[in-house]
Design a protein around this motif. Structure first.
Motif, PDB file in Angstrom:
ATOM      1  N   ASN A 147      -0.163  -7.177  17.566  1.00 56.55           N
ATOM      2  CA  ASN A 147      -0.959  -8.348  17.959  1.00 56.55           C
ATOM      3  C   ASN A 147      -2.362  -8.211  17.377  1.00 56.55           C
ATOM      4  O   ASN A 147      -2.762  -7.121  16.954  1.00 56.55           O
ATOM      5  N   ILE A 148      -3.085  -9.298  17.366  1.00 57.48           N
ATOM      6  CA  ILE A 148      -4.394  -9.298  16.703  1.00 57.48           C
ATOM      7  C   ILE A 148      -5.395  -8.380  17.382  1.00 57.48           C
ATOM      8  O   ILE A 148      -6.320  -7.891  16.734  1.00 57.48           O
ATOM      9  N   GLN A 149      -5.223  -8.101  18.663  1.00 58.56           N
ATOM     10  CA  GLN A 149      -6.140  -7.198  19.361  1.00 58.56           C
ATOM     11  C   GLN A 149      -6.167  -5.807  18.717  1.00 58.56           C
ATOM     12  O   GLN A 149      -7.189  -5.132  18.731  1.00 58.56           O
ATOM     13  N   GLU A 150      -5.059  -5.402  18.156  1.00 62.86           N
ATOM     14  CA  GLU A 150      -4.969  -4.063  17.565  1.00 62.86           C
ATOM     15  C   GLU A 150      -5.767  -3.938  16.263  1.00 62.86           C
ATOM     16  O   GLU A 150      -6.070  -2.828  15.839  1.00 62.86           O
ATOM     17  N   PHE A 151      -6.141  -5.056  15.654  1.00 67.93           N
ATOM     18  CA  PHE A 151      -6.941  -4.989  14.425  1.00 67.93           C
ATOM     19  C   PHE A 151      -8.336  -4.425  14.669  1.00 67.93           C
ATOM     20  O   PHE A 151      -8.936  -3.846  13.772  1.00 67.93           O
ATOM     21  N   LYS A 152      -8.858  -4.591  15.887  1.00 69.00           N
ATOM     22  CA  LYS A 152     -10.217  -4.105  16.137  1.00 69.00           C
ATOM     23  C   LYS A 152     -10.326  -2.592  16.035  1.00 69.00           C
ATOM     24  O   LYS A 152     -11.416  -2.058  15.906  1.00 69.00           O
ATOM     25  N   GLU A 153      -9.179  -1.904  16.024  1.00 70.86           N
ATOM     26  CA  GLU A 153      -9.180  -0.447  15.879  1.00 70.86           C
ATOM     27  C   GLU A 153      -9.236  -0.015  14.412  1.00 70.86           C
ATOM     28  O   GLU A 153      -9.563   1.139  14.127  1.00 70.86           O
ATOM     29  N   ILE A 154      -8.913  -0.917  13.491  1.00 70.40           N
ATOM     30  CA  ILE A 154      -8.796  -0.513  12.079  1.00 70.40           C
ATOM     31  C   ILE A 154      -9.655  -1.349  11.128  1.00 70.40           C
ATOM     32  O   ILE A 154      -9.592  -1.157   9.916  1.00 70.40           O
ATOM     33  N   MET A 155     -10.456  -2.265  11.660  1.00 70.51           N
ATOM     34  CA  MET A 155     -11.329  -3.058  10.791  1.00 70.51           C
ATOM     35  C   MET A 155     -12.530  -3.561  11.579  1.00 70.51           C
ATOM     36  O   MET A 155     -12.504  -3.608  12.809  1.00 70.51           O
ATOM     37  N   GLU A 156     -13.581  -3.935  10.840  1.00 73.27           N
ATOM     38  CA  GLU A 156     -14.738  -4.588  11.454  1.00 73.27           C
ATOM     39  C   GLU A 156     -15.475  -5.402  10.403  1.00 73.27           C
ATOM     40  O   GLU A 156     -15.425  -5.091   9.212  1.00 73.27           O
ATOM     41  N   PRO A 157     -16.149  -6.465  10.837  1.00 71.39           N
ATOM     42  CA  PRO A 157     -16.839  -7.327   9.869  1.00 71.39           C
ATOM     43  C   PRO A 157     -18.016  -6.616   9.210  1.00 71.39           C
ATOM     44  O   PRO A 157     -18.720  -5.841   9.841  1.00 71.39           O
ATOM     45  N   LYS A 158     -18.168  -6.894   7.929  1.00 70.61           N
ATOM     46  CA  LYS A 158     -19.267  -6.319   7.154  1.00 70.61           C
ATOM     47  C   LYS A 158     -20.251  -7.410   6.740  1.00 70.61           C
ATOM     48  O   LYS A 158     -21.450  -7.259   6.866  1.00 70.61           O
ATOM     49  N   ARG A 159     -19.709  -8.521   6.206  1.00 69.96           N
ATOM     50  CA  ARG A 159     -20.588  -9.555   5.655  1.00 69.96           C
ATOM     51  C   ARG A 159     -19.877 -10.907   5.688  1.00 69.96           C
ATOM     52  O   ARG A 159     -18.668 -10.995   5.542  1.00 69.96           O
ATOM     53  N   VAL A 160     -20.687 -11.945   5.871  1.00 73.26           N
ATOM     54  CA  VAL A 160     -20.217 -13.328   5.747  1.00 73.26           C
ATOM     55  C   VAL A 160     -20.937 -13.931   4.557  1.00 73.26           C
ATOM     56  O   VAL A 160     -22.153 -13.756   4.396  1.00 73.26           O
ATOM     57  N   TYR A 161     -20.178 -14.629   3.726  1.00 71.83           N
ATOM     58  CA  TYR A 161     -20.742 -15.303   2.555  1.00 71.83           C
ATOM     59  C   TYR A 161     -20.651 -16.808   2.755  1.00 71.83           C
ATOM     60  O   TYR A 161     -19.611 -17.321   3.160  1.00 71.83           O
TER      61      TYR A 161
ATOM     62  N   TYR B 286       0.825  -1.211   0.000  1.00 65.60           N
ATOM     63  CA  TYR B 286       0.000   0.000   0.000  1.00 65.60           C
ATOM     64  C   TYR B 286       0.860   1.261   0.000  1.00 65.60           C
ATOM     65  O   TYR B 286       0.441   2.292  -0.520  1.00 65.60           O
ATOM     66  N   GLY B 287       2.022   1.195   0.601  1.00 69.53           N
ATOM     67  CA  GLY B 287       2.979   2.290   0.519  1.00 69.53           C
ATOM     68  C   GLY B 287       2.642   3.547   1.296  1.00 69.53           C
ATOM     69  O   GLY B 287       3.154   4.620   0.979  1.00 69.53           O
ATOM     70  N   TYR B 288       1.800   3.457   2.304  1.00 71.49           N
ATOM     71  CA  TYR B 288       1.527   4.634   3.135  1.00 71.49           C
ATOM     72  C   TYR B 288       2.810   5.042   3.860  1.00 71.49           C
ATOM     73  O   TYR B 288       3.593   4.197   4.274  1.00 71.49           O
ATOM     74  N   GLU B 289       2.964   6.348   4.042  1.00 73.64           N
ATOM     75  CA  GLU B 289       4.146   6.857   4.744  1.00 73.64           C
ATOM     76  C   GLU B 289       3.722   7.817   5.850  1.00 73.64           C
ATOM     77  O   GLU B 289       2.695   8.490   5.758  1.00 73.64           O
ATOM     78  N   ASP B 290       4.520   7.876   6.898  1.00 68.60           N
ATOM     79  CA  ASP B 290       4.410   8.830   7.987  1.00 68.60           C
ATOM     80  C   ASP B 290       3.001   8.934   8.557  1.00 68.60           C
ATOM     81  O   ASP B 290       2.470   7.962   9.079  1.00 68.60           O
ATOM     82  N   GLU B 291       2.375  10.120   8.452  1.00 71.42           N
ATOM     83  CA  GLU B 291       1.063  10.340   9.057  1.00 71.42           C
ATOM     84  C   GLU B 291      -0.017   9.461   8.429  1.00 71.42           C
ATOM     85  O   GLU B 291      -0.916   8.996   9.119  1.00 71.42           O
ATOM     86  N   GLU B 292       0.061   9.257   7.116  1.00 75.03           N
ATOM     87  CA  GLU B 292      -0.926   8.382   6.464  1.00 75.03           C
ATOM     88  C   GLU B 292      -0.794   6.954   6.980  1.00 75.03           C
ATOM     89  O   GLU B 292      -1.798   6.271   7.165  1.00 75.03           O
ATOM     90  N   LEU B 293       0.426   6.494   7.203  1.00 78.45           N
ATOM     91  CA  LEU B 293       0.641   5.155   7.745  1.00 78.45           C
ATOM     92  C   LEU B 293      -0.018   5.047   9.116  1.00 78.45           C
ATOM     93  O   LEU B 293      -0.750   4.090   9.380  1.00 78.45           O
ATOM     94  N   ASP B 294       0.209   6.046   9.977  1.00 81.45           N
ATOM     95  CA  ASP B 294      -0.385   6.030  11.318  1.00 81.45           C
ATOM     96  C   ASP B 294      -1.909   6.076  11.271  1.00 81.45           C
ATOM     97  O   ASP B 294      -2.580   5.462  12.083  1.00 81.45           O
ATOM     98  N   GLU B 295      -2.449   6.802  10.295  1.00 76.80           N
ATOM     99  CA  GLU B 295      -3.902   6.959  10.212  1.00 76.80           C
ATOM    100  C   GLU B 295      -4.592   5.759   9.564  1.00 76.80           C
ATOM    101  O   GLU B 295      -5.603   5.272  10.056  1.00 76.80           O
ATOM    102  N   TYR B 296      -4.068   5.286   8.446  1.00 77.19           N
ATOM    103  CA  TYR B 296      -4.761   4.266   7.663  1.00 77.19           C
ATOM    104  C   TYR B 296      -4.278   2.842   7.909  1.00 77.19           C
ATOM    105  O   TYR B 296      -5.070   1.901   7.838  1.00 77.19           O
ATOM    106  N   MET B 297      -2.993   2.680   8.149  1.00 73.70           N
ATOM    107  CA  MET B 297      -2.439   1.331   8.235  1.00 73.70           C
ATOM    108  C   MET B 297      -1.310   1.272   9.262  1.00 73.70           C
ATOM    109  O   MET B 297      -0.180   0.939   8.953  1.00 73.70           O
ATOM    110  N   PRO B 298      -1.649   1.583  10.523  1.00 68.92           N
ATOM    111  CA  PRO B 298      -0.608   1.641  11.549  1.00 68.92           C
ATOM    112  C   PRO B 298       0.030   0.267  11.786  1.00 68.92           C
ATOM    113  O   PRO B 298      -0.567  -0.768  11.477  1.00 68.92           O
ATOM    114  N   ASN B 299       1.224   0.297  12.328  1.00 72.54           N
ATOM    115  CA  ASN B 299       1.877  -0.955  12.690  1.00 72.54           C
ATOM    116  C   ASN B 299       1.020  -1.695  13.709  1.00 72.54           C
ATOM    117  O   ASN B 299       0.408  -1.073  14.585  1.00 72.54           O
TER     118      ASN B 299
END
Length: 184
Positions: free
Chosen positions: A98-112, A82-95
Motif C-alpha cells: 500500500n502507499i503508506q509503505e512508500f514513506k519508508e523508502i522515499m521522501e520528497p527532494k524538490r518540486v519543479y 532493477y533486479g534486486y534479489e533476496d537481501e538487496e530486495l528487502d533493503e533497497y526495494m522491498p515489496n
C-alpha cells in the motif's frame, strides 16, 4: 512576488515550499526545495508559474495520492527491471502492498514548476475561463536508486511520465506531452 519564498540567483529561480499534507504523510517537517524553470533559465516569473504554484499548494494532498498510487501500480514492474534479489530486495526495494509503505523508502527532494504550459478551459458557474498553467515535476530521494532518484512529471492531476529524478525537470518531456494534447 508571485510565489513566496522564491528568489533568483545566478539566473535560477529557487526557494522552498512547505506542503503540510506531505509532512503529515512522511511524518517529518520538510521544506521541500522549489525550482521554477526546470532545465530552462527564465528571466521572470509569470501567471503560468503562479497558477501552477497555487494549484500545487491547494491540491497537495491529492497530488501526492496520485503520485503514490501511480507508483504502486508501476512498482512491481520497476522491481523486475532493477533486479534486486533476496537481501538487496528487502533493503533497497522491498515489496510494497500500500502507499503508506512508500514513506519508508522515499521522501520528497524538490518540486519543479516548469516553464512549459498547457492551456485548458475551466468552467465556473458563471463562465468558461481559459488560462495557462505550467507542468509540475516531483523529485524524490529513494532507496532503490540512490544515483538517479525517482521523478514524476504531471500536468494537473495527470501523470505524464515517471522514471529517474531527471523526469521531473526535463522540459522536452512536457513539450512532447503538450504537442500530443494539441493533436487530440
Amino acid at each position: 512576488m508571485l510565489i513566496p519564498n522564491v528568489k533568483q540567483v545566478n539566473g535560477i529561480w529557487s526557494g522552498n515550499v512547505t506542503l503540510d499534507s506531505w509532512n503529515n504523510f512522511f511524518n517529518k517537517e520538510m521544506d521541500i526545495d522549489l525550482n521554477i524553470g526546470g532545465d530552462k533559465l527564465i528571466e521572470s516569473l509569470n501567471s503560468r508559474h503562479k497558477f501552477a504554484y497555487e494549484y500545487l499548494v491547494t491540491n497537495q494532498e491529492k497530488l501526492l495520492q496520485i503520485i503514490l498510487n501511480a507508483l504502486l501500480v508501476e512498482y512491481p514492474i520497476m522491481q523486475e527491471e532493477y533486479g534486486y534479489e533476496d537481501e538487496e530486495l528487502d533493503e533497497y526495494m522491498p515489496n510494497v502492498d500500500n502507499i503508506q509503505e512508500f514513506k519508508e523508502i522515499m521522501e520528497p527532494k524538490r518540486v519543479y514548476i516548469l516553464d512549459v504550459e498547457n492551456d485548458e478551459y475551466f468552467i465556473s458557474p458563471h463562465a468558461a475561463v481559459r488560462f495557462k498553467m505550467a507542468y509540475l515535476g516531483f523529485h524524490f530521494i529513494c532507496s532503490w536508486d540512490e544515483d538517479h532518484d525517482y521523478g514524476v512529471m504531471m500536468y494537473k492531476e495527470r501523470v505524464v511520465k515517471m522514471g529517474g529524478g531527471d523526469v521531473a525537470f526535463l522540459s522536452w518531456i512536457a513539450e512532447e506531452d503538450k504537442k500530443a494534447s494539441e493533436i487530440v
